[in-house]
Design a protein around this motif. Sequence first.
Motif, PDB file in Angstrom:
ATOM      1  N   LEU A 139      -3.046   1.068  13.223  1.00  0.00           N
ATOM      2  CA  LEU A 139      -2.971   1.224  14.679  1.00  0.00           C
ATOM      3  C   LEU A 139      -3.442   2.612  15.110  1.00  0.00           C
ATOM      4  N   THR A 140      -3.171   3.624  14.291  1.00  0.00           N
ATOM      5  CA  THR A 140      -3.664   4.964  14.593  1.00  0.00           C
ATOM      6  C   THR A 140      -5.190   4.994  14.568  1.00  0.00           C
ATOM      7  N   GLU A 141      -5.792   4.340  13.565  1.00  0.00           N
ATOM      8  CA  GLU A 141      -7.254   4.272  13.498  1.00  0.00           C
ATOM      9  C   GLU A 141      -7.835   3.542  14.713  1.00  0.00           C
ATOM     10  N   CYS A 142      -7.157   2.485  15.161  1.00  0.00           N
ATOM     11  CA  CYS A 142      -7.609   1.781  16.370  1.00  0.00           C
ATOM     12  C   CYS A 142      -7.593   2.714  17.573  1.00  0.00           C
ATOM     13  N   LYS A 143      -6.522   3.486  17.685  1.00  0.00           N
ATOM     14  CA  LYS A 143      -6.392   4.418  18.816  1.00  0.00           C
ATOM     15  C   LYS A 143      -7.514   5.458  18.782  1.00  0.00           C
ATOM     16  N   ILE A 144      -7.762   6.036  17.618  1.00  0.00           N
ATOM     17  CA  ILE A 144      -8.781   7.073  17.489  1.00  0.00           C
ATOM     18  C   ILE A 144     -10.174   6.522  17.775  1.00  0.00           C
ATOM     19  N   ARG A 145     -10.438   5.293  17.328  1.00  0.00           N
ATOM     20  CA  ARG A 145     -11.764   4.700  17.451  1.00  0.00           C
ATOM     21  C   ARG A 145     -11.950   3.933  18.765  1.00  0.00           C
ATOM     22  N   ASP A 146     -10.936   3.948  19.617  1.00  0.00           N
ATOM     23  CA  ASP A 146     -10.992   3.271  20.915  1.00  0.00           C
ATOM     24  C   ASP A 146     -11.214   1.768  20.748  1.00  0.00           C
ATOM     25  N   ILE A 198       0.860  -1.183   0.000  1.00  0.00           N
ATOM     26  CA  ILE A 198       0.000   0.000   0.000  1.00  0.00           C
ATOM     27  C   ILE A 198       0.897   1.235   0.000  1.00  0.00           C
ATOM     28  N   HIS A 199       0.729   2.075  -1.014  1.00  0.00           N
ATOM     29  CA  HIS A 199       1.569   3.269  -1.138  1.00  0.00           C
ATOM     30  C   HIS A 199       1.337   4.200   0.056  1.00  0.00           C
ATOM     31  N   PRO A 200       2.398   4.823   0.565  1.00  0.00           N
ATOM     32  CA  PRO A 200       2.227   5.713   1.736  1.00  0.00           C
ATOM     33  C   PRO A 200       1.171   6.791   1.543  1.00  0.00           C
ATOM     34  N   MET A 201       0.977   7.265   0.313  1.00  0.00           N
ATOM     35  CA  MET A 201       0.015   8.338   0.067  1.00  0.00           C
ATOM     36  C   MET A 201      -1.431   7.895   0.276  1.00  0.00           C
ATOM     37  N   ILE A 202      -1.703   6.582   0.280  1.00  0.00           N
ATOM     38  CA  ILE A 202      -3.084   6.121   0.405  1.00  0.00           C
ATOM     39  C   ILE A 202      -3.303   5.285   1.663  1.00  0.00           C
ATOM     40  N   CYS A 203      -2.320   5.233   2.546  1.00  0.00           N
ATOM     41  CA  CYS A 203      -2.460   4.423   3.760  1.00  0.00           C
ATOM     42  C   CYS A 203      -3.637   4.873   4.610  1.00  0.00           C
ATOM     43  N   TYR A 204      -3.853   6.179   4.714  1.00  0.00           N
ATOM     44  CA  TYR A 204      -4.967   6.674   5.521  1.00  0.00           C
ATOM     45  C   TYR A 204      -6.292   6.186   4.949  1.00  0.00           C
ATOM     46  N   GLU A 205      -6.483   6.334   3.629  1.00  0.00           N
ATOM     47  CA  GLU A 205      -7.748   5.947   3.014  1.00  0.00           C
ATOM     48  C   GLU A 205      -8.022   4.450   3.178  1.00  0.00           C
ATOM     49  N   VAL A 206      -6.989   3.628   2.979  1.00  0.00           N
ATOM     50  CA  VAL A 206      -7.173   2.187   3.080  1.00  0.00           C
ATOM     51  C   VAL A 206      -7.465   1.776   4.524  1.00  0.00           C
ATOM     52  N   ALA A 207      -6.677   2.290   5.467  1.00  0.00           N
ATOM     53  CA  ALA A 207      -6.897   1.953   6.876  1.00  0.00           C
ATOM     54  C   ALA A 207      -8.272   2.423   7.334  1.00  0.00           C
ATOM     55  N   ASN A 208      -8.653   3.630   6.946  1.00  0.00           N
ATOM     56  CA  ASN A 208      -9.950   4.171   7.339  1.00  0.00           C
ATOM     57  C   ASN A 208     -11.090   3.353   6.733  1.00  0.00           C
ATOM     58  N   GLY A 209     -10.951   2.931   5.478  1.00  0.00           N
ATOM     59  CA  GLY A 209     -11.984   2.132   4.835  1.00  0.00           C
ATOM     60  C   GLY A 209     -12.156   0.777   5.499  1.00  0.00           C
ATOM     61  N   ILE A 210     -11.046   0.129   5.841  1.00  0.00           N
ATOM     62  CA  ILE A 210     -11.129  -1.176   6.514  1.00  0.00           C
ATOM     63  C   ILE A 210     -11.779  -1.038   7.886  1.00  0.00           C
ATOM     64  N   MET A 211     -11.357  -0.015   8.635  1.00  0.00           N
ATOM     65  CA  MET A 211     -11.899   0.155   9.977  1.00  0.00           C
ATOM     66  C   MET A 211     -13.360   0.590   9.947  1.00  0.00           C
ATOM     67  N   ASP A 212     -13.762   1.347   8.930  1.00  0.00           N
ATOM     68  CA  ASP A 212     -15.186   1.683   8.776  1.00  0.00           C
ATOM     69  C   ASP A 212     -16.014   0.412   8.614  1.00  0.00           C
ATOM     70  N   TRP A 213     -15.511  -0.524   7.792  1.00  0.00           N
ATOM     71  CA  TRP A 213     -16.238  -1.785   7.596  1.00  0.00           C
ATOM     72  C   TRP A 213     -16.281  -2.589   8.896  1.00  0.00           C
ATOM     73  N   LEU A 214     -15.162  -2.659   9.611  1.00  0.00           N
ATOM     74  CA  LEU A 214     -15.120  -3.435  10.849  1.00  0.00           C
ATOM     75  C   LEU A 214     -15.991  -2.832  11.943  1.00  0.00           C
ATOM     76  N   SER A 215     -16.281  -1.540  11.855  1.00  0.00           N
ATOM     77  CA  SER A 215     -17.052  -0.876  12.912  1.00  0.00           C
ATOM     78  C   SER A 215     -18.474  -1.425  13.020  1.00  0.00           C
ATOM     79  N   ALA A 216     -18.930  -2.154  12.002  1.00  0.00           N
ATOM     80  CA  ALA A 216     -20.274  -2.737  12.054  1.00  0.00           C
ATOM     81  C   ALA A 216     -20.322  -4.006  12.896  1.00  0.00           C
ATOM     82  N   PHE A 217     -19.150  -4.490  13.340  1.00  0.00           N
ATOM     83  CA  PHE A 217     -19.085  -5.742  14.088  1.00  0.00           C
ATOM     84  C   PHE A 217     -18.434  -5.492  15.463  1.00  0.00           C
ATOM     85  N   PRO A 218     -18.765  -6.340  16.446  1.00  0.00           N
ATOM     86  CA  PRO A 218     -18.206  -6.151  17.791  1.00  0.00           C
ATOM     87  C   PRO A 218     -16.781  -6.707  17.890  1.00  0.00           C
ATOM     88  N   VAL A 219     -15.854  -6.057  17.211  1.00  0.00           N
ATOM     89  CA  VAL A 219     -14.466  -6.531  17.169  1.00  0.00           C
ATOM     90  C   VAL A 219     -13.828  -6.398  18.546  1.00  0.00           C
TER      91      VAL A 219
END
Length: 240
Positions: free
Chosen positions: A160-167, A88-109
């Motif tokens: 890991l940053t997205e995990c931290k932000i989303r608790d 994953i290119h550094p320029m798109i890491c935020y978008e990819v991580a955010n997209g994955i975590m958005d999808w996971l947010s629908a489940f009790p991970v």
Amino acid sequence: MTAESDIKVTSSPLSGENPIVMMGFPGSGLVGSIALQYLVEQMEFTQIGNITSKYFPPVAMMAKGVINVPVRIYEKQNTVAIVADIPIHPMICYEVANGIMDWLSAFPVREVISIAGIVTNEPEKRVFGVATEEAMLERISDHTVILPMGSISGIAGSLLTECKIRDIPGYGFLGETVNTPDPRSSAAALTVLKALYDLDLDIEPLLEQAEEIEAAMHKLAEEVQSNEPVPKKENLPMYG
């Protein structure tokens, strides 16, 4: 599909209760992708979905003539594995991580584990550990070397940053590696996962693969060295 249509997750819903989610993307030593691909094959995970994006390289992976999506989602009981074959290119890491975590947010991970490599050029194959909360470090301190300070770059750091932000509890396991494919470092990371999550996983075949790869690389290095032209000596004028 996620809220951001640029990252498309096509998957069956996660069926486990409070699942743990492990992620491995190509990076230093290919530690994360080798480790999780080995995990899903040896433990016979079931593929339940794929992740695609306009940001990904325009490639289709193939094995034995069959096309495979470069980023795949697997599941077995309460464990989910997201495995990638493309960096994953550094320029798109935020978008990819955010997209994955958005999808996971629908489940009790329950927690997210990001597996990656860290280049030290040392032979020990230690596994360094980080967590999103200080209280979580005690659990991994007997199995990893806790990183005192520094930064984690790339998609592993963004996740890991997205995990931290989303608790959402998140762990990072960084296998000590050199910047070449390193199954031995992947095996070290899997040893940590096996201890922490009581995985029924035989790591010995991966270590045997590591020996084969190391032998092949050593032979290649010898062949390259033997084929290098010997520099001609120049007849230089002598002064004095």
